[in-house]
Design an enzyme around this catalytic site. Structure first.
Site, PDB file in Angstrom:
ATOM      1  N   ARG D 128      -6.739  -4.637  15.589  1.00  0.00           N
ATOM      2  CA  ARG D 128      -6.905  -5.878  14.797  1.00  0.00           C
ATOM      3  C   ARG D 128      -6.702  -5.075  13.765  1.00  0.00           C
ATOM      4  NH1 ARG D 128     -10.591  -6.364  19.964  1.00  0.00           N
ATOM      5  NH2 ARG D 128      -9.742  -7.548  21.273  1.00  0.00           N
ATOM      6  N   ARG D 192       1.838   0.980  15.809  1.00  0.00           N
ATOM      7  CA  ARG D 192       1.164  -0.102  15.897  1.00  0.00           C
ATOM      8  C   ARG D 192       1.466  -0.818  17.685  1.00  0.00           C
ATOM      9  NH1 ARG D 192       0.441  -6.243  14.267  1.00  0.00           N
ATOM     10  NH2 ARG D 192      -1.515  -6.502  14.613  1.00  0.00           N
ATOM     11  N   SER D 320     -17.997   1.047 -16.232  1.00  0.00           N
ATOM     12  CA  SER D 320     -19.016   2.499 -16.511  1.00  0.00           C
ATOM     13  C   SER D 320     -20.700   1.810 -16.490  1.00  0.00           C
ATOM     14  CB  SER D 320     -18.617   3.865 -17.331  1.00  0.00           C
ATOM     15  OG  SER D 320     -19.900   4.732 -17.326  1.00  0.00           O
ATOM     16  N   LYS D 326     -16.702   1.284 -21.209  1.00  0.00           N
ATOM     17  CA  LYS D 326     -15.141   1.239 -20.935  1.00  0.00           C
ATOM     18  C   LYS D 326     -14.761   0.757 -19.895  1.00  0.00           C
ATOM     19  CE  LYS D 326     -15.369   6.061 -18.381  1.00  0.00           C
ATOM     20  NZ  LYS D 326     -15.565   6.782 -18.166  1.00  0.00           N
ATOM     21  N   ASN D 328     -12.547   1.330 -16.476  1.00  0.00           N
ATOM     22  CA  ASN D 328     -12.272   2.592 -15.713  1.00  0.00           C
ATOM     23  C   ASN D 328     -11.361   1.962 -14.418  1.00  0.00           C
ATOM     24  OD1 ASN D 328     -14.266   4.395 -16.780  1.00  0.00           O
ATOM     25  ND2 ASN D 328     -15.820   3.821 -15.236  1.00  0.00           N
ATOM     26  N   ARG D 359      -8.545  15.627  31.568  1.00  0.00           N
ATOM     27  CA  ARG D 359      -9.504  15.147  30.457  1.00  0.00           C
ATOM     28  C   ARG D 359     -10.530  16.241  30.046  1.00  0.00           C
ATOM     29  NH1 ARG D 359     -10.172  10.613  31.882  1.00  0.00           N
ATOM     30  NH2 ARG D 359     -12.502  10.887  33.273  1.00  0.00           N
TER      31      ARG D 359
END
Lengths: 496, 496, 496, 496
Positions: D128, D192, D320, D326, D328, D359
């Site tokens: 999913r 998958r 920032s 600024k 970023n 196990r």
């Protein structure tokens, strides 16, 4: 149940630390709490130096204390834009302060950068989380000391590369476990004591604080020192720093750093450490060490608990869903699982030392979750280890039973030495080899088989042979080593 | 060229440490040498305690010193059967001793297990390798101290998340690098000083030595203490250990451990550490730290060397095969490569703490190569760092040029503070935003653009604006921090 | 012995692969050999396209074949300056060619960059090393298939979290091991088949080859296509590439890439992959998978070999230096050691995917040793696994003995189902719980204890109870699963 | 804000995936949902085979759908005793079913072990979560294809070891990024598709289902096949499995496995894989690959966004807190942070392949969080990469500006080839070296400087030199390579 649209992690896959103090100490709310603490301490420190009004500091502290105002999920979603949660938190804190004292709002987060707050908060979280961890390590060490003392002379097979070697004692084994746990405690305690506050401003120079002082017409580097040349003019605060240690002590930034550290209870760093990540790397290493040290205990407990060996069992084994009668060594299992994960997380933290520039684009962000996860895994493992050490059931009879199964092997070293001294090396080895083979084939003891060797029978009495082949009499310096090891002081003393 | 049937690794893929002292100190021959040293020291220690004739110790030492006798490749191939190289080496050493003194041969490796020798040898190799490493870190720190002092006031753009933030100084940058290098030096030096000798015998109880003493008719736990009950009878050496510290001091095993440690120059461990791997884990952590610390320096050098930035260049750049005119930052590249590898190697070593039983089936063997490789990578990186620090070419003009390119940005924090104090926060921020935009568009300086703002022009003089917008005047506590950092003592002092 | 000044690694610490074909295939000499092969193939490919004289290609091939000319140690030392061994090797190869044919010398390495050669050589080394590895995995799978078939119905305790659960068969266990080994084989074989040649020139555009063609007055993108406008003028080879697939096929660079790939036997990449490191990352993942898959087999063998369990033993166990009678599971130990290391090495290789620019400063260099080390560890583990699978001694009697020790446990699931159908769930569970307790206390079988329960005795016959409590009759779909698993085709078929 | 006693993680430190579909798909509630789905599918499959009443299956499905009944936090706390969350969930589900249909309660989780449910749930969660991840990778590839096509001929400096090398095109760079993204998509999609259901019962033999069939008087291996010998007697279902494929198809366990797989939509495994962890290891490798592939894109974007280079900028840069002006590169930063973490997490998953017994005590538990964390990091990185690719702003003028700064360097390879053909190699190289030096000193172009060389001026026209030294005309096979690369089909097609 929360709907599947909800993103919470609340312990489902982390039984190791679910419900522990460390779990609460590392949750998102604890980080928010710590960031608010950092913001309050910063304004307080500025007030102490005259950079902010005392009223502002009070307003920030009060607004920061009103934790019900802050919606963690909302902060999380707003953190995405700028890539860190400080930015939205500062906005919310500023609003909260403004409601109390509009003048105070401009002093929120003033001069700081996001990393100052998140790093400081992370250190606060670490300090708070390590408190129960260190206590659990102390409990573990104490439990192991008791086991060691109680089983000082309990013989058990020494095993190397899966095979019985020579005897040792369970007490020495437990004393060895304890020494590792104390090593871990030492390393974590040292790392914790050194965790520093973070403060550097935009690029680690604390320049904004100088700018604020300038703007107020105060020279940034003098507490009562020479006045700036011309009143309102900006003093050359940054460009002409003090030339010696004495005036350095007067540097505004350094004084602020000290005041801020004092206010948080964290250590004062020599330098802002935005990209000098010693504290995080050291903590990561100490956590990996601790996980590994506890992992050694767990590895031994798991092996000695195996159905065929059955020398140890956990006080309260877990229950299997498929096999209701089965008692599983769940504590040791969860510790072993932690020991498999923390070294890899620490490798990320060591890798993050190579953080470029004054704030890195990735290396810093890559620390957040691995450090938190390492703290939790170690906290869970320490809690499990304490329960394990305090509840471990030891089965000396089974140890003896298993040891006897290979009696001929585990004492052959000693018998060979004794016979060599009497018969010469070659004759002794031949007699021993023959007797060992017969003992294995016929299931008789090695002592009996040796007596059937004429040369041996002529040189050693039956009583001597019985002693020579008694595995419980062949434990060398085990007790002396144990006693020396137990004299190392642990963090927790037995109650009288 | 050796034929392709030959397996040698002689540095082809490891330019980082090819030709270095550390390379020779960690080669197969160095390990053989160290194992022979360990064997000689063990017999010597037994002789000192009366467990072996002095002549035997002399013979072993002589045979061990005759290194030409031992064929490393042959040992390697014979190591396969038992899974470690000690077994064939003991056979060859025994033969060599027997040629000298047949009586002495039985004292070779007597009472020891393979791990005693290989662990001790590994510690000797580590101690010997770390000597040049620590020296190179000292040289690096000294070189960086010089750079820091020289560039105490050299302005450079502070960069965060790849973008110019506010100014800092190159001196503070170099002082920060140095502080990391000193941290690394401290951690490695501490780890080195603690590296212990290994001795435990088959399962860590030192029992065989008791057996030999018994066989000679001597009680193992008494140096002049009470005699064993009945002469030739085996004394209950292991089963009834001394009950207190005083007699513990008399324990044969502990005395032997002390003598052996003294003979090798390594530390004496509290316990045999066959599966208590603190020394290896600590060393691994210190090596990962060092690689990361040097990796930070390299990361910055690489960025500041980029063609567009060009603020630094390596003293002697490497030559490209495709681009003969290009000068590559090869030292920094090799350091960066090391910093990517050592954390993963350290994670293997931390993982190996979870070593089961008295000797594990895999965890111990998994340490050998990662530890050696980590030592080599760090040694190479330290050598490269020393060369880098000593030869780094700094281009202050270029730093200034780059800084000026974003003048409006890097000082806006300061200008905002100054204007806010004069115009109020809102008016100041609006004026600054407008001026910044105009400055960026027209390429004029921010100072000029601000003067075009009437409110600003009315409140601040042109001279004041010039100072306010001068990036070299906005470095805050940089110099004070630098000075404090440089007062931390490094391992190497500048020559007068 | 080489003096301790010599740096050779010749297998002392690597018993896993000492003396194996993979060892020779990955030594420094093998890399030099592969680099020379790459150089020869490159000149040959250029000759095939008319970019170099055929005589030059012959001269290069002859000089490259004269491996005795190349001094690996000298190359290693000279590699340091530029940070890779190609630069000095090209110098030596050029000199060797010039001796044969001075004209040919300028065609050596022409148009290539160091990385073209070292990457191609690394792929050749990997292909050559994987050949014996895949063969050993095939042998392992075959050995395990034989064990599985032979022990299709051999009951053994199924163990979960260290405790006996319900029975299974050793055959199913071996079939499971085989399925993992086949998975590993599939992944390594797929990775190997995709390993590509590297060729891109200075920045991955193959531009130099265009320049050479231009300089010879040939349009670079046309084999019989439209001629360049004016003879000696530089054609716009790079700037105006062909607009469609048809003319793309005519691109000089692409044709050269195809010819070069064909000459080396490696795959042709869609793009130069100097910083698109899919081949290395995929290979690293497949190696980590293989180490882990073999590590599963080793983990089980080690546990089932433990003295108390003793259900398996290695065909020829290693010998202990301290305990001459002890037979150690050395093959499984060395495999387990490899499984602890390769995942960390693969993490470095996955990390190196983030390689910046057209050639990275560190990420590429950080691949060399981890990839080589991973190849070697896996090669050694595969050899050990083949020996292990072919020589493993299985002790069905001991399996049955251990299974019987917990009879009451391992069949309780089945007994509960049977009794529930007859007595109702509650009554059945109570009777079973009482009987299990009595069986454990008195050492009687569970069947006997159940007969003492009146409700049970009234509902089930003694014969039925005997069958119900027979662990060998409670293996569910084990045989059906085994048969399905064994129908998966392995790479090696049993000889008739 | 939740009080600091609450343990929730709700995204505060994980801006990369906060608010994403993948976040909800991997939360604790999603795991509970998936475990309930697995339980419902298991009862359904048993009903389909006649092992449970259809009404029971309906009751379980209804109770499982009533998710509001299940308190995730309570489950988490109760998970601690047994070490996994399935045990308390089964208790709660059983109670919920009993309320609906008391008879149905005994069919809840019947025959299964905790790992069957948690592994199946983990695979469902992965399937999913990967759906939006694969979609985001498709969007990323499409965005990069558009960039590549648009900038097919946009010249940019090719950079190696931080230095300008020769020109390339931004289109080729983007096409290379896309090829890595497609590689990642292929690997994740393949992993998958192979994710299997888990079902083996207590020890992987599916024996309990046979026991239930027996208890009902039905032979376990025949659906309408031959009846068991004597009615109520336990049939030898496990002990005498079918001898060939035909009857194997009739095996109850195998039929149940198929029905269960069909009911969940997951693949059917050949064997229970409790300790044959191919699916988890493969998924871990594919996730590490994807993180690395996206990390390459991020590394380049970060470098090309640096203030001095400024060739790229993120569509919407982060803000920032310290530097409001600024912008970023936040998306690239978060991707880079993910790329630093996932390889280490994958190393834990590869390490967990070495899972002992039926196990393991630790290896399985060590997978849970790293796999979840890796899924989340990759999901976040894929979302950020899609936004990055779709919003990336490209500055061709700046690329050209930077390229021109080192014109002499980037075309010297081509000029050397052209001049060598005219002047001979030695004369050409000397002239080029002199001209390059002069061009660098005087800031004139290389073309002009070459014209000042008499030999050159005599051999090449000014126009030819202008073309030869034009970096935009020296991109070799860049366009041809780009076109070939773009013909590889991506998962998402551009809308018309």
């Amino acid at each position: 149940m929360p709907s599947t649209d909800t993103p919470e992690d609340i312990g489902l896959l982390t039984p190791g630390w679910a419900g522990s103090p460390a779990e609460a100490a590392t949750g998102d709310a604890a980080y928010v709490r710590a960031m608010l603490d950092a913001e309050a301490a910063l304004t307080q420190a500025q007030a102490a130096l005259g950079l902010a009004p005392a009223a502002a500091a009070r307003a920030v502290r009060a607004a920061a204390a009103d934790t019900a105002r802050y919606d963690v999920r909302d902060l999380a979603l707003r953190a995405r834009t700028g890539g860190n949660p400080v930015i939205p938190l500062v906005a919310d804190l500023t609003a909260a302060v403004a409601e109390r004292d509009p003048q105070a709002a401009e002093y929120v987060h003033r001069g700081a950068t996001s990393q100052d707050m998140l790093d400081t908060a992370t250190m606060l979280v670490a300090v708070r989380t390590l408190e129960p961890v260190l206590a659990d390590l102390g409990r573990t060490a104490l439990g192991l000391a008791r086991l060691a003392a109680e089983h000082r002379d309990t013989p058990i097979a020494g095993r190397t590369l899966t095979q019985h070697a020579v005897p040792t004692t369970f007490g020495l084994k437990a004393a060895g476990w304890r020494s590792l746990v104390l090593d871990a405690h030492d390393r974590l305690a040292a790392a914790r004591a050194a965790l520093p506050v973070q403060l550097g401003g935009a690029a680690g120079t604390l320049a904004a604080f100088h700018a604020f002082a300038e703007a107020r017409g105060e020279p940034a580097s003098a507490a009562g020192g020479e006045p700036a040349a011309d009143g309102g003019e900006p003093a050359a605060a940054g460009g002409e720093p003090a030339a010696d240690g004495a005036s350095e002590a007067a540097d505004l930034g350094l004084r602020l750093l000290a005041a801020y550290a004092a206010g948080t209870g964290l250590a004062e760093p020599a330098l802002p450490w935005h990209t000098l990540r010693t504290p995080v790397a050291d903590l990561g290493g100490a956590l990996a060490f601790t996980a590994g040290a506890l992992g050694k205990v767990a590895a031994d407990v798991l092996l000695l608990s195996r159905t065929e060996t059955a020398e140890l069992s956990e006080g309260s084994g877990g229950v299997s869903s498929a096999m209701p009668h089965k008692a599983n060594p769940v504590r040791a299992t969860l510790i072993a699982a932690a020991a498999r994960q923390v070294p890899a997380l620490a490798s990320v933290l060591y890798g993050a030392l190579a953080a470029e520039d004054e704030r890195p684009a990735g290396a810093w962000h890559a620390e957040w979750q691995p450090l938190r996860q390492a703290l939790r895994l170690v906290a869970g493992a320490a809690r499990d280890a304490a329960e394990l050490a305090e509840g471990l059931r030891v089965h000396p009879d089974r140890m003896r039973h298993n040891l006897d199964a290979t009696q001929a092997l585990v004492v052959s070293e000693r018998v060979a030495a004794a016979l060599s001294a009497r018969l010469g090396r070659a004759a002794a080895e031949q007699a021993l080899a023959r007797a060992s083979r017969r003992a294995a084939e016929h299931g008789t003891g090695l002592g009996q088989a040796l007596l059937e060797e004429p040369a041996v029978a002529g040189a050693v009495s039956e009583r001597q042979l019985r002693e020579l082949t008694d595995p419980t009499r062949y434990t060398g310096s085990a007790a002396a080593l144990l006693e020396r090891a137990l004299r190392r002081t642990g963090p927790v003393r037995p109650s009288p």
